[in-house]
Scaffold this motif. Sequence first.
Motif, mmCIF file in Angstrom:
data_model
loop_
_atom_site.group_PDB
_atom_site.id
_atom_site.type_symbol
_atom_site.label_atom_id
_atom_site.label_comp_id
_atom_site.label_asym_id
_atom_site.label_seq_id
_atom_site.Cartn_x
_atom_site.Cartn_y
_atom_site.Cartn_z
ATOM 1 N N ALA A 175 18.615 -11.121 -46.936
ATOM 2 C CA ALA A 175 18.554 -11.253 -48.311
ATOM 3 C C ALA A 175 18.171 -12.708 -48.928
ATOM 4 N N PRO A 176 16.989 -12.966 -48.684
ATOM 5 C CA PRO A 176 16.427 -14.381 -48.646
ATOM 6 C C PRO A 176 16.386 -14.815 -50.226
ATOM 7 N N GLN A 177 16.640 -14.034 -51.202
ATOM 8 C CA GLN A 177 16.591 -14.334 -52.688
ATOM 9 C C GLN A 177 17.918 -14.413 -53.284
ATOM 10 N N ALA A 178 19.037 -14.091 -52.312
ATOM 11 C CA ALA A 178 20.173 -13.789 -52.857
ATOM 12 C C ALA A 178 21.055 -15.143 -53.140
ATOM 13 N N GLN A 179 21.898 -15.213 -54.151
ATOM 14 C CA GLN A 179 22.744 -15.972 -54.137
ATOM 15 C C GLN A 179 23.996 -15.528 -53.520
ATOM 16 N N VAL A 180 24.579 -16.395 -52.446
ATOM 17 C CA VAL A 180 25.680 -16.028 -51.366
ATOM 18 C C VAL A 180 26.823 -16.625 -52.006
ATOM 19 N N VAL A 181 27.885 -15.901 -52.210
ATOM 20 C CA VAL A 181 29.086 -16.382 -52.717
ATOM 21 C C VAL A 181 30.126 -16.235 -51.753
ATOM 22 N N VAL A 182 30.483 -17.293 -50.972
ATOM 23 C CA VAL A 182 31.860 -17.180 -50.054
ATOM 24 C C VAL A 182 33.025 -17.648 -50.796
ATOM 25 N N LEU A 183 33.820 -16.668 -50.706
ATOM 26 C CA LEU A 183 35.268 -16.950 -51.234
ATOM 27 C C LEU A 183 36.152 -17.159 -50.022
ATOM 28 N N GLY A 184 36.946 -18.295 -50.105
ATOM 29 C CA GLY A 184 37.990 -18.444 -49.404
ATOM 30 C C GLY A 184 39.295 -17.608 -49.464
ATOM 31 N N TYR A 185 40.269 -18.079 -48.773
ATOM 32 C CA TYR A 185 41.524 -17.527 -48.571
ATOM 33 C C TYR A 185 42.602 -18.448 -49.277
ATOM 34 N N PRO A 186 43.476 -17.774 -50.048
ATOM 35 C CA PRO A 186 44.405 -18.633 -50.641
ATOM 36 C C PRO A 186 45.536 -19.003 -49.708
ATOM 37 N N SER A 187 46.292 -19.957 -49.974
ATOM 38 C CA SER A 187 47.456 -20.401 -48.965
ATOM 39 C C SER A 187 48.672 -19.139 -49.464
ATOM 40 N N LEU A 188 49.403 -18.862 -48.755
ATOM 41 C CA LEU A 188 50.058 -17.685 -49.006
ATOM 42 C C LEU A 188 51.498 -18.033 -49.878
ATOM 43 N N PHE A 189 52.018 -19.089 -49.526
ATOM 44 C CA PHE A 189 53.439 -19.213 -49.770
ATOM 45 C C PHE A 189 53.724 -20.077 -51.018
ATOM 46 N N GLU A 190 54.812 -19.848 -51.716
ATOM 47 C CA GLU A 190 55.384 -20.850 -52.733
ATOM 48 C C GLU A 190 56.454 -21.488 -51.809
ATOM 49 N N LEU A 191 57.026 -22.767 -52.122
ATOM 50 C CA LEU A 191 58.064 -23.251 -51.449
ATOM 51 C C LEU A 191 59.437 -23.268 -52.299
ATOM 52 N N GLY A 192 60.370 -23.437 -51.748
ATOM 53 C CA GLY A 192 61.529 -23.362 -52.175
ATOM 54 C C GLY A 192 62.494 -21.766 -52.080
ATOM 55 N N PRO A 193 63.454 -21.537 -53.066
ATOM 56 C CA PRO A 193 64.108 -20.127 -52.595
ATOM 57 C C PRO A 193 63.040 -19.044 -52.243
ATOM 58 N N CYS A 194 63.445 -18.320 -51.644
ATOM 59 C CA CYS A 194 62.640 -17.226 -51.356
ATOM 60 C C CYS A 194 63.364 -15.864 -51.177
ATOM 61 N N GLY A 195 64.667 -15.867 -51.221
ATOM 62 C CA GLY A 195 65.501 -14.584 -50.950
ATOM 63 C C GLY A 195 65.925 -14.450 -49.709
ATOM 64 N N VAL A 196 66.865 -13.462 -49.244
ATOM 65 C CA VAL A 196 67.277 -13.122 -48.091
ATOM 66 C C VAL A 196 66.415 -12.372 -47.342
ATOM 67 N N GLY A 197 66.350 -12.914 -46.005
ATOM 68 C CA GLY A 197 65.240 -12.151 -44.978
ATOM 69 C C GLY A 197 63.842 -12.618 -45.127
ATOM 70 N N SER A 198 63.709 -13.769 -46.196
ATOM 71 C CA SER A 198 62.225 -14.085 -45.989
ATOM 72 C C SER A 198 61.876 -15.042 -45.077
ATOM 73 N N ILE A 199 60.720 -15.488 -44.773
ATOM 74 C CA ILE A 199 60.222 -16.555 -43.699
ATOM 75 C C ILE A 199 60.809 -17.870 -44.171
ATOM 76 N N GLY A 200 61.360 -18.531 -43.450
ATOM 77 C CA GLY A 200 62.106 -19.985 -43.794
ATOM 78 C C GLY A 200 60.972 -21.012 -44.135
ATOM 79 N N GLU A 201 61.367 -22.047 -45.058
ATOM 80 C CA GLU A 201 60.588 -22.650 -45.476
ATOM 81 C C GLU A 201 59.581 -23.714 -44.621
ATOM 82 N N THR A 202 60.416 -23.929 -43.420
ATOM 83 C CA THR A 202 59.570 -24.653 -42.545
ATOM 84 C C THR A 202 58.321 -23.944 -41.872
ATOM 85 N N LYS A 203 58.563 -22.710 -41.830
ATOM 86 C CA LYS A 203 57.250 -21.704 -41.607
ATOM 87 C C LYS A 203 56.372 -21.531 -42.431
ATOM 88 N N ARG A 204 56.849 -21.522 -43.644
ATOM 89 C CA ARG A 204 55.932 -21.444 -44.780
ATOM 90 C C ARG A 204 55.046 -22.480 -45.137
#
Length: 279
Positions: A175-204
Amino acid sequence: PRVLPPDPPSRTELLLSVRRALAAVSGLAFIPLLFTASPAAAESADINYVALGDSYSSGLGTRDYDDSGDCKRGPSAFPELWAASHAPGSFDFVACAGATTTDVLNDQVSALTPETNLVSITIGGNDVGFADVITTCRTGSDAACDERGEEAENDVRDVLPALLDQTYGAITEAAPQAQVVVLGYPSLFELGPCGVGSIGETKRVRLNEMADALAGGIEDRVAAAGLTYVDVRGGFEGNRVCADEPWINGTAVPLNESYHPNKAGHSEGYLPALTGAVG
């Protein structure tokens, strides 16, 4: 002889005069509206859009799918939302959950034609095993998470660039005439409290670092290819896993819905990112 003044116009004649004047003004006012509205409609009609990529494009995580089977495409995915709001001349949605760069080359690039003038894509996460990284961090120790993350970061540095270069090259060739838009990925986690059973903050913290490394690796190759890169990380901040109103699923049932954008992630995170790049 003395000329008498004309009889004053009747009420009916006055009303007709007013109506003619209003019609003339309305007609003049309507002409510029036609000229301002038509280019926008024509611009959308001239767009031939193809959406490529993996689960972050297909809509896995929205729990709203069509008959695409394991590809998990659906109307709540950001490519569908953009097409619905812009009415392009054509729209081909071939993104598929689980896709790697090899899958894009083998199964998706064929949807492109010389008439294609807009392409969006998310790709690269599966090539470096990011799903396995998350699984290891979810179930293993901090040390195991860090070790698996380091392996993925090595792949981002040593393996992914050539795969992305080949993929972007195939897209621009098809597609030589195309505008090619490459979208990235978000980082997945907020830090701080995350509830019982959640991934620990060090891993996040570690998983967010890996996401940052992946984003940087993709952005570098997009720049080298001369394409458009859209970094979505900032747009998701405050609404990642562990937020009060997350746009990304945490651990979910079924498991393949986990750690993917939900409906809000597509409509509030990815859709504005694509719209900002394209219009």
